[in-house]
Design a protein around this motif. Sequence first.
Motif, PDB file in Angstrom:
ATOM      1  N   HIS A 216       0.866  -1.171   0.000  1.00  0.00           N
ATOM      2  CA  HIS A 216       0.000   0.000   0.000  1.00  0.00           C
ATOM      3  C   HIS A 216       0.905   1.224   0.000  1.00  0.00           C
ATOM      4  O   HIS A 216       1.520   1.559   1.010  1.00  0.00           O
ATOM      5  CB  HIS A 216      -0.901   0.009   1.237  1.00  0.00           C
ATOM      6  CG  HIS A 216      -1.686   1.285   1.398  1.00  0.00           C
ATOM      7  ND1 HIS A 216      -2.990   1.410   0.964  1.00  0.00           N
ATOM      8  CD2 HIS A 216      -1.355   2.483   1.920  1.00  0.00           C
ATOM      9  CE1 HIS A 216      -3.424   2.638   1.230  1.00  0.00           C
ATOM     10  NE2 HIS A 216      -2.446   3.307   1.815  1.00  0.00           N
ATOM     11  N   ILE A 217       1.030   1.860  -1.149  1.00  0.00           N
ATOM     12  CA  ILE A 217       1.885   3.033  -1.278  1.00  0.00           C
ATOM     13  C   ILE A 217       1.043   4.259  -0.955  1.00  0.00           C
ATOM     14  O   ILE A 217       0.080   4.574  -1.661  1.00  0.00           O
ATOM     15  CB  ILE A 217       2.472   3.125  -2.702  1.00  0.00           C
ATOM     16  CG1 ILE A 217       3.289   1.864  -3.004  1.00  0.00           C
ATOM     17  CG2 ILE A 217       3.337   4.374  -2.863  1.00  0.00           C
ATOM     18  CD1 ILE A 217       3.610   1.665  -4.466  1.00  0.00           C
ATOM     19  N   ASP A 218       1.383   4.915   0.127  1.00  0.00           N
ATOM     20  CA  ASP A 218       0.522   5.975   0.663  1.00  0.00           C
ATOM     21  C   ASP A 218       0.160   7.018  -0.383  1.00  0.00           C
ATOM     22  O   ASP A 218      -0.999   7.434  -0.497  1.00  0.00           O
ATOM     23  CB  ASP A 218       1.205   6.656   1.852  1.00  0.00           C
ATOM     24  CG  ASP A 218       1.321   5.720   3.049  1.00  0.00           C
ATOM     25  OD1 ASP A 218       1.008   4.527   2.888  1.00  0.00           O
ATOM     26  OD2 ASP A 218       1.719   6.189   4.128  1.00  0.00           O
ATOM     27  N   TRP A 384       3.537  -3.697   7.939  1.00  0.00           N
ATOM     28  CA  TRP A 384       4.687  -2.852   8.271  1.00  0.00           C
ATOM     29  C   TRP A 384       4.619  -1.532   7.513  1.00  0.00           C
ATOM     30  O   TRP A 384       4.215  -1.496   6.339  1.00  0.00           O
ATOM     31  CB  TRP A 384       5.997  -3.557   7.928  1.00  0.00           C
ATOM     32  CG  TRP A 384       6.412  -4.582   8.933  1.00  0.00           C
ATOM     33  CD1 TRP A 384       5.738  -4.944  10.055  1.00  0.00           C
ATOM     34  CD2 TRP A 384       7.597  -5.373   8.897  1.00  0.00           C
ATOM     35  NE1 TRP A 384       6.436  -5.913  10.731  1.00  0.00           N
ATOM     36  CE2 TRP A 384       7.577  -6.200  10.057  1.00  0.00           C
ATOM     37  CE3 TRP A 384       8.674  -5.475   8.021  1.00  0.00           C
ATOM     38  CZ2 TRP A 384       8.604  -7.096  10.338  1.00  0.00           C
ATOM     39  CZ3 TRP A 384       9.693  -6.371   8.307  1.00  0.00           C
ATOM     40  CH2 TRP A 384       9.662  -7.180   9.453  1.00  0.00           C
ATOM     41  N   GLU A 385       5.011  -0.468   8.184  1.00  0.00           N
ATOM     42  CA  GLU A 385       5.136   0.853   7.573  1.00  0.00           C
ATOM     43  C   GLU A 385       6.583   1.018   7.123  1.00  0.00           C
ATOM     44  O   GLU A 385       7.500   1.023   7.957  1.00  0.00           O
ATOM     45  CB  GLU A 385       4.767   1.945   8.590  1.00  0.00           C
ATOM     46  CG  GLU A 385       3.367   1.829   9.179  1.00  0.00           C
ATOM     47  CD  GLU A 385       2.305   2.415   8.264  1.00  0.00           C
ATOM     48  OE1 GLU A 385       2.685   3.082   7.266  1.00  0.00           O
ATOM     49  OE2 GLU A 385       1.117   2.207   8.544  1.00  0.00           O
ATOM     50  N   LEU A 386       6.808   1.161   5.851  1.00  0.00           N
ATOM     51  CA  LEU A 386       8.158   1.254   5.300  1.00  0.00           C
ATOM     52  C   LEU A 386       8.312   2.514   4.457  1.00  0.00           C
ATOM     53  O   LEU A 386       7.358   3.266   4.255  1.00  0.00           O
ATOM     54  CB  LEU A 386       8.473   0.003   4.478  1.00  0.00           C
ATOM     55  CG  LEU A 386       8.422  -1.336   5.239  1.00  0.00           C
ATOM     56  CD1 LEU A 386       8.635  -2.493   4.290  1.00  0.00           C
ATOM     57  CD2 LEU A 386       9.438  -1.373   6.372  1.00  0.00           C
ATOM     58  N   LEU A 391       9.928   6.806  -3.672  1.00  0.00           N
ATOM     59  CA  LEU A 391       8.473   6.653  -3.699  1.00  0.00           C
ATOM     60  C   LEU A 391       7.800   7.217  -2.461  1.00  0.00           C
ATOM     61  O   LEU A 391       6.680   7.703  -2.509  1.00  0.00           O
ATOM     62  CB  LEU A 391       8.136   5.161  -3.836  1.00  0.00           C
ATOM     63  CG  LEU A 391       6.694   4.779  -4.102  1.00  0.00           C
ATOM     64  CD1 LEU A 391       6.206   5.378  -5.413  1.00  0.00           C
ATOM     65  CD2 LEU A 391       6.564   3.260  -4.146  1.00  0.00           C
ATOM     66  N   GLY A 392       8.500   7.160  -1.341  1.00  0.00           N
ATOM     67  CA  GLY A 392       7.925   7.629  -0.089  1.00  0.00           C
ATOM     68  C   GLY A 392       7.425   6.484   0.758  1.00  0.00           C
ATOM     69  O   GLY A 392       7.902   5.344   0.656  1.00  0.00           O
ATOM     70  N   ALA A 393       6.443   6.780   1.599  1.00  0.00           N
ATOM     71  CA  ALA A 393       5.930   5.781   2.538  1.00  0.00           C
ATOM     72  C   ALA A 393       5.087   4.727   1.830  1.00  0.00           C
ATOM     73  O   ALA A 393       4.364   5.031   0.880  1.00  0.00           O
ATOM     74  CB  ALA A 393       5.098   6.469   3.616  1.00  0.00           C
ATOM     75  N   GLY A 411      12.402  -3.030   9.269  1.00  0.00           N
ATOM     76  CA  GLY A 411      13.661  -2.371   8.945  1.00  0.00           C
ATOM     77  C   GLY A 411      13.456  -1.333   7.861  1.00  0.00           C
ATOM     78  O   GLY A 411      12.412  -0.689   7.790  1.00  0.00           O
ATOM     79  N   ARG A 412      14.415  -1.203   7.005  1.00  0.00           N
ATOM     80  CA  ARG A 412      14.308  -0.252   5.904  1.00  0.00           C
ATOM     81  C   ARG A 412      13.404  -0.811   4.813  1.00  0.00           C
ATOM     82  O   ARG A 412      13.214  -2.022   4.694  1.00  0.00           O
ATOM     83  CB  ARG A 412      15.694   0.045   5.327  1.00  0.00           C
ATOM     84  CG  ARG A 412      16.404  -1.173   4.803  1.00  0.00           C
ATOM     85  CD  ARG A 412      17.788  -0.846   4.261  1.00  0.00           C
ATOM     86  NE  ARG A 412      17.701  -0.142   3.002  1.00  0.00           N
ATOM     87  CZ  ARG A 412      18.761   0.229   2.283  1.00  0.00           C
ATOM     88  NH1 ARG A 412      19.970  -0.030   2.730  1.00  0.00           N
ATOM     89  NH2 ARG A 412      18.614   0.859   1.141  1.00  0.00           N
ATOM     90  N   GLY A 413      12.862   0.072   4.017  1.00  0.00           N
ATOM     91  CA  GLY A 413      12.066  -0.369   2.884  1.00  0.00           C
ATOM     92  C   GLY A 413      12.960  -0.877   1.767  1.00  0.00           C
ATOM     93  O   GLY A 413      14.191  -0.879   1.866  1.00  0.00           O
ATOM     94  N   ALA A 414      12.348  -1.305   0.688  1.00  0.00           N
ATOM     95  CA  ALA A 414      13.113  -1.781  -0.457  1.00  0.00           C
ATOM     96  C   ALA A 414      13.940  -0.639  -1.031  1.00  0.00           C
ATOM     97  O   ALA A 414      13.433   0.469  -1.213  1.00  0.00           O
ATOM     98  CB  ALA A 414      12.181  -2.331  -1.524  1.00  0.00           C
TER      99      ALA A 414
END
Length: 445
Positions: A216-218, A384-386, A391-393, A411-414
Amino acid sequence: MNTLLHGVTVLDFSEYIAGPYCGFLLADLGARVVKIEPPDGAEERRMGGSARRYGGNTRMSLAMNRGKESLSVDLQQPEGREIVYKLVQEADVVLQNFVPGAAEKLGIDYETLAKINKRIVFLSSTAFGEVGPYRKRKGFDIIAHAASGVMSHYADEDGAPRGPGGIAYIDIGTGMLNALGIVSALYHRNVSGEGQKIETSLFSTGMALQAMSLLHIDALDAEQHAEEKHILKTALGEGKKHTQIIDEFAEMRLRRDLPHTTRPIEVPDCLHRPTDRQVYPYYRVYPTGDGYLGIAALNRKLRDRFCTAIGVVDDHVDVDTGDVSDEVYFRQKQMMKTIEARLREHGNAHWMAVLEAAGVPCGPVHYRADLYTDPQAEALGLIWELHNRDLGAYKASGHPIRFSKTPVQPGRGAPSLGEDTEAVLRQAGYGDDDMARLKAAKVVR
């Protein structure tokens, strides 16, 4: 031969698939796996063919228990538990997938066994985990397919959500994650000297299998997912079938990803609507008054409870799956229609309350849009919130294994392509001139 897990002893109390599958994977790797069964045998000895034909076994027990030793002991008796306690003193791993609370009643829960052997690695594999509002729910593969959202991606030939076919891959996937969790905890124990409890669930595995679809890309998806939730509230009241709902979702995604295209959404039947030809009224998905509900009454006691709870009569409720005659088969085809008509009289919430009170595993079919705010997913940390640099959140499915002493944290996002090139090269000893040269030559970016 000194195999990978040589010297590791596993006590396997598990039944059905997710636990036993893990046990035979560990046996394959060289562990000594002792299958501890009640006097009448584990449930997989009553499933997957007639035991009469297979000398007291079934195809399921033959598949799920390879490489193991079998100890038949009655844990209801104090002497039986004492046998287990002696074995635990020298064991490394305990596997169990009882419903929540059952291990405590039998005296083989983690807290009890860790007092005997603090180095024990204890796996608890349940339907919905041991925390959260769903923790007491019973469930099998079909319930996890529904609740985790996996089932929402498929449909049968009538346009309803399709249950699992011949392969119970959430069960099997959970078995693989169980084995991964155990070897990870064994490694940690070898370093730290301490054992721990591991929790997995079919629900967690179902969500983990949707790593891409649950993104889910905010900045991009909020509007569509809000629309999806609105559609879900009104679709059945408007007479829309499940296939129409998921086609509409796919169309929305296509229009947003490719706004200049006018081509129609194409969903091949072989991927989207595989035919559900299984005829077994006690393990399938039924439409209700306001949604769809998965039922998993896999043994005689559960089948009887189910029929009593919904007010239907089946003269063949005591017939096991491996002993279904042609006569019973055709009666069960009709029984499916009877059950469906009954369940359509009320909505999911009504039948969930009735069936849970009767102890029958059941669960509604969830869609992706339901899961970002699902209280059980939240309790298990499965969303998870990444963040991505460009791209952002965004949201993603979380890790499906819970470790009591070494929890896995987001952890960190992709990373974006080449985001860490310089850092990796510097750590490897490359200097500024080297990096400039490699970039100029397009060796790296």
